[in-house]
Design an enzyme around this catalytic site. Structure first.
Site, PDB file in Angstrom:
ATOM      1  N   GLU A 199      -7.722   5.973  -3.896  1.00 25.45           N
ATOM      2  CA  GLU A 199      -8.150   6.601  -2.637  1.00 25.45           C
ATOM      3  C   GLU A 199      -8.293   8.094  -2.851  1.00 25.45           C
ATOM      4  OE1 GLU A 199      -5.529   6.225   0.676  1.00 25.45           O
ATOM      5  OE2 GLU A 199      -5.156   4.104   0.307  1.00 25.45           O
ATOM      6  N   ASN A 212       0.847  -1.192   0.000  1.00 25.08           N
ATOM      7  CA  ASN A 212       0.000   0.000   0.000  1.00 25.08           C
ATOM      8  C   ASN A 212       0.878   1.236   0.000  1.00 25.08           C
ATOM      9  OD1 ASN A 212      -2.766   1.151   0.249  1.00 25.08           O
ATOM     10  ND2 ASN A 212      -1.869   2.095   2.062  1.00 25.08           N
ATOM     11  N   GLU A 213       0.609   2.131  -0.917  1.00 29.12           N
ATOM     12  CA  GLU A 213       1.380   3.379  -0.989  1.00 29.12           C
ATOM     13  C   GLU A 213       2.847   3.141  -0.662  1.00 29.12           C
ATOM     14  OE1 GLU A 213      -0.549   6.403   1.379  1.00 29.12           O
ATOM     15  OE2 GLU A 213      -1.875   6.894  -0.265  1.00 29.12           O
ATOM     16  N   TRP A 234      -4.928  14.150   8.893  1.00 25.97           N
ATOM     17  CA  TRP A 234      -3.477  14.290   9.039  1.00 25.97           C
ATOM     18  C   TRP A 234      -2.948  15.666   8.656  1.00 25.97           C
ATOM     19  CZ3 TRP A 234      -2.118  15.211   4.042  1.00 25.97           C
ATOM     20  CH2 TRP A 234      -2.901  14.616   3.039  1.00 25.97           C
TER      21      TRP A 234
HETATM   22  C1  GLA Z   1      -3.224   6.955   2.728  1.00 26.64           C
HETATM   23  C2  GLA Z   1      -3.316   5.487   3.081  1.00 26.64           C
HETATM   24  C3  GLA Z   1      -4.619   5.110   3.708  1.00 26.64           C
HETATM   25  C4  GLA Z   1      -5.063   6.179   4.669  1.00 26.64           C
HETATM   26  C5  GLA Z   1      -5.173   7.484   3.949  1.00 26.64           C
HETATM   27  C6  GLA Z   1      -5.703   8.594   4.816  1.00 26.64           C
HETATM   28  O1  GLA Z   1      -3.636   7.267   1.480  1.00 26.64           O
HETATM   29  O2  GLA Z   1      -3.091   4.657   1.989  1.00 26.64           O
HETATM   30  O3  GLA Z   1      -4.430   3.891   4.384  1.00 26.64           O
HETATM   31  O4  GLA Z   1      -4.134   6.265   5.700  1.00 26.64           O
HETATM   32  O5  GLA Z   1      -3.883   7.846   3.550  1.00 26.64           O
HETATM   33  O6  GLA Z   1      -5.778   9.818   4.137  1.00 26.64           O
END
Ligand code: GLA
Ligand code: GLA
Length: 681
Positions: A319, A161-162, A327
């Site tokens: 997303e 993920n990311e 955040w």
């Molecule tokens: C990132 C992560 C998610 C979540 C979002 C919140 O994009 O991939 O898991 O934490 O940020 O904005």
């Protein structure tokens, strides 16, 4: 592969296999009791959801101990989703290693430049180069792939993920070892490395590969080429991890497309995504709006750049947020209409899936104040109603699925190497902001109603009549040739201060700036003149410069001076120049003009380049247009950039989304979006 995906997701219940736009979210059922899952699926159907990403942070739940696996809950989730007609973008679950693993193997934890351990307690606390982490992660990937290879809900794989969100730079001993092998592959001999790094400077000459380290906390500026190579290496190391997971997925499920979610947004610059795009079957991106005067232009810019990275082919918005995030220093809610407008702006720029983080807003954990599709208030909420309305709008837009971007008349070249090198330390100014300069050009073009594509050095630059390359700092000889050819063959190149200065080793092109582009631009600069914070300089065309000035001498007679400095150290000397090269031209802008100054300069540059707005005068500036094209149709998106209603006259085509007035003009409400469908010529 993406077209199969677009027709597969959305499931078996309706039997319909025509491509559609996908809609959904990260779905984290492990945060909720079993009783909630059935309501989730029911509400997903109500909202038009047909794709969810599952398992992203499930490692600890799936593998509670080294040799124990628990898939029963996930089996049930997959079955429920499948019965509900919802496709699953299944994560490999490797993003957040469980406590048992980091306790047994603290040597997988990243280390900062200053030598501090990055402890577990949040997420993504793993070294991209740790062989121990890799072994455990790949074991999990194999289990996941084997378990769900034939599950009918599985439509795509979501690697990790990311990648690099929190762990792109790791200075550990593992990183040092991997950095040395990367350098050996790049330079072969120490002699070549010493030359490339300019180690004659400050007594840095290496006589053994083992002496080389990542650029750890040092007494003064670390070697710039070492820093630049470490950036390249760190991006490559994560790409290696992506490849390793992908290889297992391809081996076990060759027909399931693989993606990973990029973060083309704001200041995320550690991952050279144009270099990653070929590793996956389709590009995905995450994007979050950061409130500010250019926030929606930044959204458009990021979506546009994602499209450029994807080669103009459709991509997935994996997303974004329905409303506030958790955040930022202050997390503002979206205003009415923004949820839909933001989503559709991504669709306009090529997103064939619109997904959110996350489906149901968490009750506990660090992201409990992050918005979701189902808020704390539940489904009886304005937010969920907006979510369902968007689901319905996306259904109407099904004909768009699979269409590509129609090249715009103007290209803006966005280059990670120049971003990295141009913003390093020990430079003429620390105030330079590569992305902001590119965004300012983009906003200026939007304000004039001109369509522009963000492109990379891998794109076909000749598709654009004008190519803007802001702060193109790092220019290897080949790129200089490509740009020269572009201008000689009739293209109109525009570049700015601090461009063409260094080669791929971050060595200055000698003989006067802008080094590699000096001949093409027909100018020579002997000394930079950066300005202090808050300091400005006036130009004789009424615009104002900041950040930077140059002492320019025109060296080629066909170079026109478009404007001169009126004040400051260089008063009377050229500020903006334009050299005519056959049918094309090469323009140099030596100062930071800001959005308004760039717009006024562009008015002078666009006409000779043969570029004009496709919008009626009344709509220029207030409306952004983007065009997607399939074999059958052209889809023209009209996005209202303002908070006022706007009327757009004079456009042909049937209305796929939005409303027209009685006189046939398109009516855009505040922040509204319309989509016209025109036959292809
Ligand atoms: C990132 C992560 C998610 C979540 C979002 C919140 O994009 O991939 O898991 O934490 O940020 O904005
Ligand atoms: C100090 C050092 C020099 C040089 C200069 C640069 O004086 O002794 O080696 O680094 O700073 O300003």
């Amino acid at each position: 592969m993406i077209s199969t995906l677009l027709s597969r997701a959305g499931g078996p219940t309706d039997g319909d296999r025509t491509p559609r736009l996908l809609y959904g979210a990260d779905y984290n059922p492990e945060q909720w009791p079993r009783t909630v899952w059935e309501e989730d699926v029911r509400l997903m159907r109500e909202a038009g959801v047909n794709l969810v990403s599952v398992g992203i942070f499930s490692w600890a739940r799936i593998q509670p101990a080294e040799d124990s696996w628990d898939f029963t809950w996930l089996d049930e989730v997959m079955d429920l989703l499948h019965e509900g007609g919802i496709g699953v973008d299944l994560a490999t679950a490797t993003a957040s290693p469980p406590p048992w693993l980091t306790t047994a193997h603290p040597e997988i934890l990243p280390v900062t430049a200053g030598g501090e351990t990055v402890w577990p307690g949040a997420r993504q606390h793993w070294r991209p180069t740790s062989p121990v982490f890799r072994r455990h992660a790949l074991r999990l990937v194999r289990q996941m792939a084997t378990r769900y290879a034939d599950h009918p809900a599985l439509v795509a794989w979501h690697v990790n993920n990311e990648l690099g969100c929190h762990n792109v730079y790791d200075y550990s001993d593992d990183a040092a070892r991997a950095f040395r092998s990367w350098l050996r592959a790049r330079y072969t001999t120490l002699e070549t490395l010493n030359r490339a790094w300019g180690t004659a400077f400050w007594s840095q000459r290496y006589t053994d590969w083992e002496q080389i380290l990542p650029p750890r906390l040092a007494a003064s500026h670390p070697n710039p080429t070492q820093q630049l190579d470490f950036k390249r290496f760190s991006s490559d190391a994560l790409r290696e991890h992506l490849r390793a997971e992908r290889e297992i997925l391809r081996e076990i499920t060759p027909d399931i497309p693989v993606t990973t979610n990029f973060m083309v947004m704001g200041g995320t610059k550690g991952m050279n995504y144009p270099d990653w795009a070929d590793e996956i079957d389709f590009v995905s991106n995450d994007h979050y709006v950061q409130p500010g005067p250019q926030d929606r232009d930044e959204l458009s810019f990021s979506a546009n750049l994602t499209s450029g990275i994807s080669g103009g082919r459709p991509w997935f918005l994996m997303e974004h947020s329905t409303s506030a995030v958790n955040w930022q220093p202050v997390n503002v809610a979206k205003r009415p209409g923004e949820l839909a407008r933001d989503s559709l702006l991504h669709v306009a720029h090529g997103a064939d899936a619109v997904c959110f983080f996350q489906w149901r807003q968490s009750a506990a954990g660090a992201e409990k104040y992050h918005s979701a599709m189902v808020p704390h208030a539940g489904a009886d909420s304005d937010l969920f109603r907006s979510v369902s309305e968007l689901g319905a709008a996306l259904k109407r837009l099904a004909p768009i699925a699979g269409s590509e971007r129609e090249p715009a008349p103007v290209g803006i070249l966005y280059d990670w190497e120049s971003w990295w090198a141009g913003e390093q330390d020990s430079h003429p100014t620390s105030l330079l902001d590569y992305r902001q300069e590119a965004l300012d050009w983009y906003t200026a073009l939007l304000s004039l109603g001109i369509r522009a594509d963000l492109v990379t050095t891998r794109s076909d630059l000749h598709r654009h009549r004008m190519l803007i390359a802001p702060v193109l700092h790092l220019v290897p000889a080949d790129l200089a040739k490509t740009l020269t050819r572009y201008a000689e063959q009739g293209g109109h190149l525009v570049t700015t201060y601090f461009s063409g200065i260094v080669d791929e080793n971050d060595h200055v092109w000698l003989g006067g700036y802008p080094g590699a582009l000096r001949d093409l631009l027909g100018i020579r600069i002997e000394e930079f003149g950066p300005l202090l914070a808050g300091e400005t300089t006036e130009l004789d065309d009424g615009t104002t410069g900041s950040l930077w000035t140059d002492r320019i001498t025109v060296t080629v007679p066909e170079t026109d001076v478009l404007s001169r400095y009126r004040t400051g150290m260089h008063a009377g000397r050229p500020a903006v120049t334009r050299r005519v090269t056959g049918n094309g031209s090469a323009t140099y802008v030596s100062t930071r003009l800001g959005v308004q100054g760039l717009a006024s300069l562009l008015l002078r540059l666009l006409e000779p380049a043969g570029v004009e707005s496709e919008l009626p005068t009344a709509a220029r500036g207030s409306v952004e247009t983007i065009v997607r094209r399939s074999a059958e149709a052209r889809f023209v998106f009209l996005v209202n950039r303002t908070d006022e209603a706007v009327t757009v006259p004079g456009l042909s085509g049937g209305v796929l989304l939005g409303t027209t007035n009685e006189d046939g003009t398109v009516a855009l409400g505040p922040r509204g979006v319309a989509v016209l469908r025109q036959p292809t010529a």
